[in-house]
Design a protein around this motif. Structure first.
Motif, mmCIF file in Angstrom:
data_model
loop_
_atom_site.group_PDB
_atom_site.id
_atom_site.type_symbol
_atom_site.label_atom_id
_atom_site.label_comp_id
_atom_site.label_asym_id
_atom_site.label_seq_id
_atom_site.Cartn_x
_atom_site.Cartn_y
_atom_site.Cartn_z
ATOM 1 N N ILE A 30 0.836 -1.199 0.000
ATOM 2 C CA ILE A 30 0.000 0.000 0.000
ATOM 3 C C ILE A 30 0.875 1.256 0.000
ATOM 4 O O ILE A 30 0.631 2.197 -0.757
ATOM 5 C CB ILE A 30 -0.976 0.011 1.205
ATOM 6 C CG1 ILE A 30 -1.876 -1.227 1.182
ATOM 7 C CG2 ILE A 30 -1.800 1.294 1.221
ATOM 8 C CD1 ILE A 30 -2.714 -1.392 -0.063
ATOM 9 N N GLN A 31 1.893 1.266 0.852
ATOM 10 C CA GLN A 31 2.829 2.401 0.851
ATOM 11 C C GLN A 31 3.511 2.544 -0.502
ATOM 12 O O GLN A 31 3.703 3.652 -0.996
ATOM 13 C CB GLN A 31 3.885 2.221 1.944
ATOM 14 C CG GLN A 31 3.350 2.392 3.338
ATOM 15 C CD GLN A 31 4.415 2.132 4.396
ATOM 16 O OE1 GLN A 31 5.522 1.695 4.100
ATOM 17 N NE2 GLN A 31 4.067 2.397 5.646
ATOM 18 N N ALA A 32 3.860 1.428 -1.108
ATOM 19 C CA ALA A 32 4.511 1.448 -2.419
ATOM 20 C C ALA A 32 3.572 2.015 -3.480
ATOM 21 O O ALA A 32 4.001 2.815 -4.334
ATOM 22 C CB ALA A 32 4.968 0.048 -2.802
ATOM 23 N N LEU A 33 2.318 1.629 -3.447
ATOM 24 C CA LEU A 33 1.338 2.137 -4.404
ATOM 25 C C LEU A 33 1.156 3.647 -4.238
ATOM 26 O O LEU A 33 1.150 4.401 -5.219
ATOM 27 C CB LEU A 33 0.006 1.406 -4.224
ATOM 28 C CG LEU A 33 -1.115 1.762 -5.185
ATOM 29 C CD1 LEU A 33 -0.734 1.419 -6.621
ATOM 30 C CD2 LEU A 33 -2.386 1.020 -4.789
ATOM 31 N N ASN A 34 1.039 4.089 -2.996
ATOM 32 C CA ASN A 34 0.907 5.532 -2.727
ATOM 33 C C ASN A 34 2.152 6.294 -3.179
ATOM 34 O O ASN A 34 2.049 7.385 -3.754
ATOM 35 C CB ASN A 34 0.635 5.780 -1.246
ATOM 36 C CG ASN A 34 -0.743 5.316 -0.831
ATOM 37 O OD1 ASN A 34 -1.664 5.246 -1.637
ATOM 38 N ND2 ASN A 34 -0.887 4.965 0.434
ATOM 39 N N ALA A 35 3.326 5.730 -2.938
ATOM 40 C CA ALA A 35 4.575 6.375 -3.347
ATOM 41 C C ALA A 35 4.689 6.433 -4.868
ATOM 42 O O ALA A 35 5.163 7.426 -5.424
ATOM 43 C CB ALA A 35 5.779 5.643 -2.751
ATOM 44 N N ALA A 36 4.267 5.382 -5.551
ATOM 45 C CA ALA A 36 4.301 5.384 -7.018
ATOM 46 C C ALA A 36 3.428 6.508 -7.560
ATOM 47 O O ALA A 36 3.824 7.221 -8.487
ATOM 48 C CB ALA A 36 3.844 4.032 -7.566
ATOM 49 N N GLU A 37 2.267 6.686 -6.969
ATOM 50 C CA GLU A 37 1.374 7.763 -7.406
ATOM 51 C C GLU A 37 1.986 9.135 -7.127
ATOM 52 O O GLU A 37 1.924 10.038 -7.947
ATOM 53 C CB GLU A 37 0.022 7.632 -6.708
ATOM 54 C CG GLU A 37 -1.003 8.634 -7.196
ATOM 55 C CD GLU A 37 -2.373 8.359 -6.629
ATOM 56 O OE1 GLU A 37 -3.347 8.600 -7.356
ATOM 57 O OE2 GLU A 37 -2.484 7.902 -5.465
ATOM 58 N N LEU A 63 0.280 0.829 -12.507
ATOM 59 C CA LEU A 63 0.270 1.613 -13.737
ATOM 60 C C LEU A 63 -0.883 2.608 -13.781
ATOM 61 O O LEU A 63 -0.770 3.646 -14.428
ATOM 62 C CB LEU A 63 0.252 0.692 -14.956
ATOM 63 C CG LEU A 63 1.582 -0.008 -15.201
ATOM 64 C CD1 LEU A 63 1.446 -1.046 -16.303
ATOM 65 C CD2 LEU A 63 2.675 1.003 -15.527
ATOM 66 N N ARG A 64 -1.959 2.318 -13.112
ATOM 67 C CA ARG A 64 -3.027 3.319 -12.993
ATOM 68 C C ARG A 64 -2.563 4.491 -12.135
ATOM 69 O O ARG A 64 -2.892 5.632 -12.404
ATOM 70 C CB ARG A 64 -4.286 2.704 -12.392
ATOM 71 C CG ARG A 64 -5.077 1.940 -13.398
ATOM 72 C CD ARG A 64 -6.474 1.654 -12.886
ATOM 73 N NE ARG A 64 -6.812 0.297 -13.274
ATOM 74 C CZ ARG A 64 -7.499 -0.548 -12.549
ATOM 75 N NH1 ARG A 64 -7.955 -0.203 -11.370
ATOM 76 N NH2 ARG A 64 -7.758 -1.755 -12.989
#
Length: 139
Positions: A30-37, A63-64
Motif C-alpha cells: 500500500i505504501q509502495a502504491l501511494n509512493a508510485a502515485e 500503472l493506474r
C-alpha cells in the motif's frame, strides 16, 4: 532516474545499493502504491513474491497510479504463463532473481531507453497472445 523497489523478501535491494540512481525501497504494497502515485518513478522493480499470483493485478494498479512508470517483475523461475500475465497487464520485463546481479545494470539502462526486458521465448508468447486476441476480434 527514480527507481522504486517493491520487495518484501529482500532479493532486490542488495543489488541496488551501489546503483547510480535515486532508489526508494518499499516492503509494504500500500505504501509502495501511494509512493508510485506521488513520485511517478521511471522504473519500478516489483518482486513477484510480494503478491504471487496477484502480481499482474498489482501491476495494473501501479500503472493506474503511475502510468509512465516502467515495471520489471523480479522472480524465481516463474512459469511462462505467469510472466505473460504480468506483461499483458503492462509490465515491461521480467528478470530471474538468481541472475539479477549479473544483469541489473544492463536491465536498468535498457528499460530506461524504452526497451522491453524479456527473453525471446517470452516475446514469442506475447506475440502469440496478441495474435489470438486479433483473431478473436476479427471473427
Amino acid at each position: 532516474m527514480k527507481i522504486q523497489v517493491i520487495d518484501n523478501v529482500g532479493q532486490i535491494q542488495p543489488h541496488l545499493l551501489m546503483a547510480e540512481a535515486d532508489v526508494d525501497f518499499y516492503s509494504d504494497e500500500i505504501q509502495a502504491l501511494n509512493a508510485a502515485e506521488r513520485y511517478q518513478p521511471g522504473l519500478i522493480l516489483l518482486s513477484f513474491a510480494m503478491r504471487g499470483s496477484e502480481t499482474a493485478d498489482y501491476t495494473n494498479l501501479l500503472l493506474r497510479a503511475s502510468p509512465l512508470s516502467n515495471i520489471v517483475i523480479i522472480g524465481d523461475d516463474l512459469r511462462e504463463e505467469q510472466i505473460l500475465d504480468c506483461v499483458m497487464a503492462g509490465a515491461k520485463g521480467y528478470q530471474n532473481s538468481q541472475s539479477l546481479a549479473a544483469y541489473i545494470n544492463r536491465m536498468i539502462r535498457a528499460v530506461a531507453a524504452g526497451e522491453a526486458w524479456l527473453s525471446r521465448k517470452i516475446v514469442t508468447y506475447v506475440l502469440d497472445a496478441i495474435h489470438q486476441n486479433y483473431l478473436v476480434q476479427t471473427v
